[in-house]
Design a protein around this motif. Sequence first.
Motif, PDB file in Angstrom:
ATOM      1  N   MET A  51       0.825  -1.203   0.000  1.00 50.09           N
ATOM      2  CA  MET A  51       0.000   0.000   0.000  1.00 50.09           C
ATOM      3  C   MET A  51       0.864   1.259   0.000  1.00 50.09           C
ATOM      4  SD  MET A  51      -3.212  -0.872  -0.069  1.00 50.09           S
ATOM      5  CE  MET A  51      -3.973   0.643   0.455  1.00 50.09           C
ATOM      6  N   ALA A  52       1.911   1.280   0.811  1.00 50.55           N
ATOM      7  CA  ALA A  52       2.785   2.449   0.883  1.00 50.55           C
ATOM      8  C   ALA A  52       3.471   2.710  -0.453  1.00 50.55           C
ATOM      9  CB  ALA A  52       3.824   2.260   1.992  1.00 50.55           C
ATOM     10  N   VAL A  53       3.979   1.671  -1.063  1.00 50.59           N
ATOM     11  CA  VAL A  53       4.632   1.828  -2.362  1.00 50.59           C
ATOM     12  C   VAL A  53       3.610   2.262  -3.417  1.00 50.59           C
ATOM     13  CG1 VAL A  53       5.809   0.587  -4.224  1.00 50.59           C
ATOM     14  CG2 VAL A  53       6.550   0.292  -1.860  1.00 50.59           C
ATOM     15  N   GLY A  54       2.440   1.674  -3.387  1.00 54.15           N
ATOM     16  CA  GLY A  54       1.397   2.053  -4.341  1.00 54.15           C
ATOM     17  C   GLY A  54       1.017   3.517  -4.213  1.00 54.15           C
ATOM     18  N   MET A  55       0.881   3.998  -2.981  1.00 63.33           N
ATOM     19  CA  MET A  55       0.543   5.408  -2.770  1.00 63.33           C
ATOM     20  C   MET A  55       1.671   6.314  -3.249  1.00 63.33           C
ATOM     21  SD  MET A  55      -1.542   5.652   0.828  1.00 63.33           S
ATOM     22  CE  MET A  55      -0.385   4.740   1.828  1.00 63.33           C
ATOM     23  N   ALA A  56       2.907   5.945  -2.962  1.00 63.70           N
ATOM     24  CA  ALA A  56       4.046   6.768  -3.379  1.00 63.70           C
ATOM     25  C   ALA A  56       4.152   6.837  -4.897  1.00 63.70           C
ATOM     26  CB  ALA A  56       5.336   6.216  -2.779  1.00 63.70           C
ATOM     27  N   ILE A  70       5.685  17.619  -5.471  1.00 66.00           N
ATOM     28  CA  ILE A  70       6.025  16.371  -4.772  1.00 66.00           C
ATOM     29  C   ILE A  70       5.804  16.536  -3.276  1.00 66.00           C
ATOM     30  CG2 ILE A  70       7.927  14.829  -4.138  1.00 66.00           C
ATOM     31  CD1 ILE A  70       9.007  15.275  -7.015  1.00 66.00           C
ATOM     32  N   ASP A  71       6.255  17.662  -2.726  1.00 63.82           N
ATOM     33  CA  ASP A  71       6.046  17.920  -1.298  1.00 63.82           C
ATOM     34  C   ASP A  71       4.557  17.921  -0.951  1.00 63.82           C
ATOM     35  OD1 ASP A  71       8.763  18.098  -0.809  1.00 63.82           O
ATOM     36  OD2 ASP A  71       8.794  20.294  -0.803  1.00 63.82           O
ATOM     37  N   PHE A  82      -0.706  12.238   1.795  1.00 63.51           N
ATOM     38  CA  PHE A  82      -0.916  10.866   2.245  1.00 63.51           C
ATOM     39  C   PHE A  82       0.040  10.412   3.351  1.00 63.51           C
ATOM     40  CE2 PHE A  82       2.081   9.959  -1.228  1.00 63.51           C
ATOM     41  CZ  PHE A  82       2.884   8.998  -0.655  1.00 63.51           C
ATOM     42  N   SER A  83       0.946  11.252   3.779  1.00 65.63           N
ATOM     43  CA  SER A  83       1.870  10.834   4.833  1.00 65.63           C
ATOM     44  C   SER A  83       1.174  10.463   6.148  1.00 65.63           C
ATOM     45  CB  SER A  83       2.955  11.876   5.055  1.00 65.63           C
ATOM     46  OG  SER A  83       2.428  13.090   5.504  1.00 65.63           O
ATOM     47  N   PRO A  84       0.053  11.104   6.528  1.00 64.65           N
ATOM     48  CA  PRO A  84      -0.617  10.652   7.752  1.00 64.65           C
ATOM     49  C   PRO A  84      -1.037   9.175   7.692  1.00 64.65           C
ATOM     50  CG  PRO A  84      -1.421  12.812   7.152  1.00 64.65           C
ATOM     51  CD  PRO A  84      -0.580  12.314   5.998  1.00 64.65           C
ATOM     52  N   ALA A  85      -1.412   8.713   6.527  1.00 65.07           N
ATOM     53  CA  ALA A  85      -1.801   7.305   6.401  1.00 65.07           C
ATOM     54  C   ALA A  85      -0.591   6.394   6.613  1.00 65.07           C
ATOM     55  CB  ALA A  85      -2.407   7.040   5.029  1.00 65.07           C
ATOM     56  N   LEU A  86       0.576   6.824   6.179  1.00 64.87           N
ATOM     57  CA  LEU A  86       1.776   6.021   6.379  1.00 64.87           C
ATOM     58  C   LEU A  86       2.196   6.005   7.840  1.00 64.87           C
ATOM     59  CD1 LEU A  86       3.881   7.147   3.289  1.00 64.87           C
ATOM     60  CD2 LEU A  86       2.526   5.067   3.540  1.00 64.87           C
TER      61      LEU A  86
END
Length: 67
Positions: A24-29, A53-54, A60-64
């Motif tokens: 999931m993390a890779v997919g979001m990135a 990019i920032d 989505f960083s809160p989800a990570l």
Amino acid sequence: MNVFPAELAHRLGLDPDTDLYPQMAVGMALTAFNTVLQRWSDSDSAEDHTALIDRAFTLFSPALDAV
């Protein structure tokens, strides 16, 4: 399994076969990066790609961090 999720799982000490987080993390990135590239391209390179990019990763960083 894709090499990116497998490597992330390894670095985090997770099981790539049972834990959803690495994939999931890779997919979001990758989706964020693709979205930024599309937006930047559509603007004829007028928008600052670093700022895009920032902004994308901030969304989505809160989800990570939930792990």
